[in-house]
Design a protein around this motif. Structure first.
Motif, PDB file in Angstrom:
ATOM      1  N   SER A  63       5.470   5.235   5.360  1.00 15.91           N
ATOM      2  CA  SER A  63       6.521   4.353   4.845  1.00 15.91           C
ATOM      3  C   SER A  63       6.363   2.928   5.344  1.00 15.91           C
ATOM      4  N   SER A  64       5.575   2.755   6.403  1.00 14.79           N
ATOM      5  CA  SER A  64       5.367   1.411   6.953  1.00 14.79           C
ATOM      6  C   SER A  64       4.289   0.635   6.199  1.00 14.79           C
ATOM      7  N   ILE A  65       3.534   1.309   5.356  1.00 15.79           N
ATOM      8  CA  ILE A  65       2.403   0.680   4.657  1.00 15.79           C
ATOM      9  C   ILE A  65       2.882  -0.077   3.426  1.00 15.79           C
ATOM     10  N   ASN A  66       2.338  -1.284   3.235  1.00 14.06           N
ATOM     11  CA  ASN A  66       2.540  -1.979   1.976  1.00 14.06           C
ATOM     12  C   ASN A  66       1.220  -1.954   1.203  1.00 14.06           C
ATOM     13  N   ALA A  67       0.224  -2.686   1.677  1.00 15.94           N
ATOM     14  CA  ALA A  67      -1.044  -2.778   0.944  1.00 15.94           C
ATOM     15  C   ALA A  67      -2.070  -1.792   1.480  1.00 15.94           C
ATOM     16  N   MET A  68      -2.863  -1.257   0.567  1.00 16.13           N
ATOM     17  CA  MET A  68      -3.996  -0.404   0.930  1.00 16.13           C
ATOM     18  C   MET A  68      -5.212  -0.893   0.168  1.00 16.13           C
ATOM     19  N   GLY A  69      -6.362  -0.720   0.780  1.00 10.08           N
ATOM     20  CA  GLY A  69      -7.559  -1.190   0.092  1.00 10.08           C
ATOM     21  C   GLY A  69      -8.831  -0.790   0.793  1.00 10.08           C
ATOM     22  N   TRP A  70      -9.884  -1.506   0.423  1.00 12.73           N
ATOM     23  CA  TRP A  70     -11.216  -1.170   0.913  1.00 12.73           C
ATOM     24  C   TRP A  70     -11.962  -2.418   1.376  1.00 12.73           C
ATOM     25  N   TYR A  71     -12.627  -2.255   2.497  1.00 10.52           N
ATOM     26  CA  TYR A  71     -13.620  -3.199   2.961  1.00 10.52           C
ATOM     27  C   TYR A  71     -14.971  -2.479   2.926  1.00 10.52           C
ATOM     28  N   ARG A  72     -16.038  -3.259   3.027  1.00 12.05           N
ATOM     29  CA  ARG A  72     -17.354  -2.642   3.176  1.00 12.05           C
ATOM     30  C   ARG A  72     -18.194  -3.452   4.149  1.00 12.05           C
ATOM     31  N   GLN A  73     -19.134  -2.747   4.776  1.00  7.76           N
ATOM     32  CA  GLN A  73     -20.031  -3.411   5.716  1.00  7.76           C
ATOM     33  C   GLN A  73     -21.430  -2.861   5.549  1.00  7.76           C
ATOM     34  N   ALA A  74     -22.328  -3.752   5.207  1.00 14.69           N
ATOM     35  CA  ALA A  74     -23.733  -3.397   5.070  1.00 14.69           C
ATOM     36  C   ALA A  74     -24.465  -3.748   6.366  1.00 14.69           C
ATOM     37  N   PRO A  75     -25.583  -3.093   6.630  1.00 15.19           N
ATOM     38  CA  PRO A  75     -26.329  -3.374   7.866  1.00 15.19           C
ATOM     39  C   PRO A  75     -26.684  -4.849   7.981  1.00 15.19           C
ATOM     40  N   GLY A  76     -26.369  -5.438   9.118  1.00 20.20           N
ATOM     41  CA  GLY A  76     -26.703  -6.827   9.361  1.00 20.20           C
ATOM     42  C   GLY A  76     -25.808  -7.835   8.666  1.00 20.20           C
ATOM     43  N   LYS A  77     -24.766  -7.352   8.022  1.00 17.79           N
ATOM     44  CA  LYS A  77     -23.868  -8.257   7.305  1.00 17.79           C
ATOM     45  C   LYS A  77     -22.452  -8.132   7.844  1.00 17.79           C
ATOM     46  N   GLN A  78     -21.673  -9.164   7.571  1.00 16.72           N
ATOM     47  CA  GLN A  78     -20.267  -9.134   7.988  1.00 16.72           C
ATOM     48  C   GLN A  78     -19.464  -8.199   7.089  1.00 16.72           C
ATOM     49  N   ARG A  79     -18.402  -7.688   7.661  1.00 14.08           N
ATOM     50  CA  ARG A  79     -17.483  -6.875   6.871  1.00 14.08           C
ATOM     51  C   ARG A  79     -16.835  -7.744   5.811  1.00 14.08           C
ATOM     52  N   GLU A  80     -16.751  -7.229   4.595  1.00 17.54           N
ATOM     53  CA  GLU A  80     -16.163  -8.003   3.514  1.00 17.54           C
ATOM     54  C   GLU A  80     -15.118  -7.189   2.757  1.00 17.54           C
ATOM     55  N   LEU A  81     -14.115  -7.902   2.278  1.00 16.28           N
ATOM     56  CA  LEU A  81     -13.080  -7.281   1.474  1.00 16.28           C
ATOM     57  C   LEU A  81     -13.638  -6.907   0.112  1.00 16.28           C
ATOM     58  N   VAL A  82     -13.331  -5.701  -0.337  1.00 19.80           N
ATOM     59  CA  VAL A  82     -13.751  -5.253  -1.661  1.00 19.80           C
ATOM     60  C   VAL A  82     -12.583  -5.367  -2.641  1.00 19.80           C
ATOM     61  N   ALA A  83     -11.478  -4.730  -2.308  1.00 19.54           N
ATOM     62  CA  ALA A  83     -10.310  -4.752  -3.186  1.00 19.54           C
ATOM     63  C   ALA A  83      -9.113  -4.205  -2.427  1.00 19.54           C
ATOM     64  N   PHE A  84      -7.919  -4.618  -2.880  1.00 18.82           N
ATOM     65  CA  PHE A  84      -6.728  -4.004  -2.326  1.00 18.82           C
ATOM     66  C   PHE A  84      -5.635  -3.949  -3.385  1.00 18.82           C
ATOM     67  N   VAL A  85      -4.651  -3.088  -3.116  1.00 15.28           N
ATOM     68  CA  VAL A  85      -3.525  -2.917  -4.024  1.00 15.28           C
ATOM     69  C   VAL A  85      -2.256  -2.820  -3.188  1.00 15.28           C
ATOM     70  N   THR A  86      -1.221  -3.509  -3.626  1.00 14.29           N
ATOM     71  CA  THR A  86       0.043  -3.481  -2.902  1.00 14.29           C
ATOM     72  C   THR A  86       0.903  -2.310  -3.380  1.00 14.29           C
ATOM     73  N   SER A  87       2.004  -2.092  -2.695  1.00 15.85           N
ATOM     74  CA  SER A  87       2.912  -1.024  -3.101  1.00 15.85           C
ATOM     75  C   SER A  87       3.499  -1.298  -4.478  1.00 15.85           C
ATOM     76  N   ALA A  88       3.522  -2.572  -4.886  1.00 11.42           N
ATOM     77  CA  ALA A  88       3.982  -2.935  -6.225  1.00 11.42           C
ATOM     78  C   ALA A  88       2.854  -2.876  -7.241  1.00 11.42           C
ATOM     79  N   ARG A  89       1.703  -2.402  -6.787  1.00 11.41           N
ATOM     80  CA  ARG A  89       0.507  -2.227  -7.620  1.00 11.41           C
ATOM     81  C   ARG A  89      -0.137  -3.534  -8.058  1.00 11.41           C
ATOM     82  N   THR A  90       0.126  -4.607  -7.336  1.00 13.10           N
ATOM     83  CA  THR A  90      -0.642  -5.835  -7.533  1.00 13.10           C
ATOM     84  C   THR A  90      -2.020  -5.624  -6.933  1.00 13.10           C
TER      85      THR A  90
END
Length: 119
Positions: A29-56
């Motif tokens: 119940s404390s969560i608003n947004a959920m999503g995904w990051y990814r990290q490739a070898p030797g690279k920085q972690r990057e945001l892939v996508a996210f969705v809010t509780s309102a489905r934005t």
């Protein structure tokens, strides 16, 4: 506390598709947004996508038109449908959850699932 468990990673040929799932448990119940990051070898972690509780939704430019994020609030689960995969998409994909809808300060992380795209 919130626990995130990913599933659905694997090995796929270029041009193929995969679907990742992330199920949340605990104080969801404390969560608003959920999503995904990814990290490739030797690279920085990057945001892939996210969705809010309102489905934005929001996507990284590199995946727009190929990836689709969705969320089932009743199941506390977020999905990432990945199409037209390329070797550049190879990475560990990490599910994340944020109490803020902006998804700019992740509160909880999953353990990650490997996605490997062969050429």
């Amino acid at each position: 506390q919130v626990q995130l468990v990913e599933s659905g990673g694997g090995l796929v040929q270029a041009g193929g598709s995969l679907r990742l799932s992330c199920a949340a448990s605990g104080r969801t119940s404390s969560i608003n947004a959920m999503g995904w990051y990814r990290q490739a070898p030797g690279k920085q972690r990057e945001l892939v996508a996210f969705v809010t509780s309102a489905r934005t939704t929001k996507y990284a430019d590199s995946v727009k038109g190929r990836f689709t994020i969705s969320r089932d609030n009743a199941k506390n689960t977020v999905y990432l449908e990945m199409n037209s995969l390329s070797p550049e998409d190879t990475a560990v994909y990490l599910c994340a959850a944020d109490r803020n809808y902006k998804f700019n300060s992740v509160d909880y992380w999953g353990q990650g699932t490997q996605v490997t795209v062969s050429s």
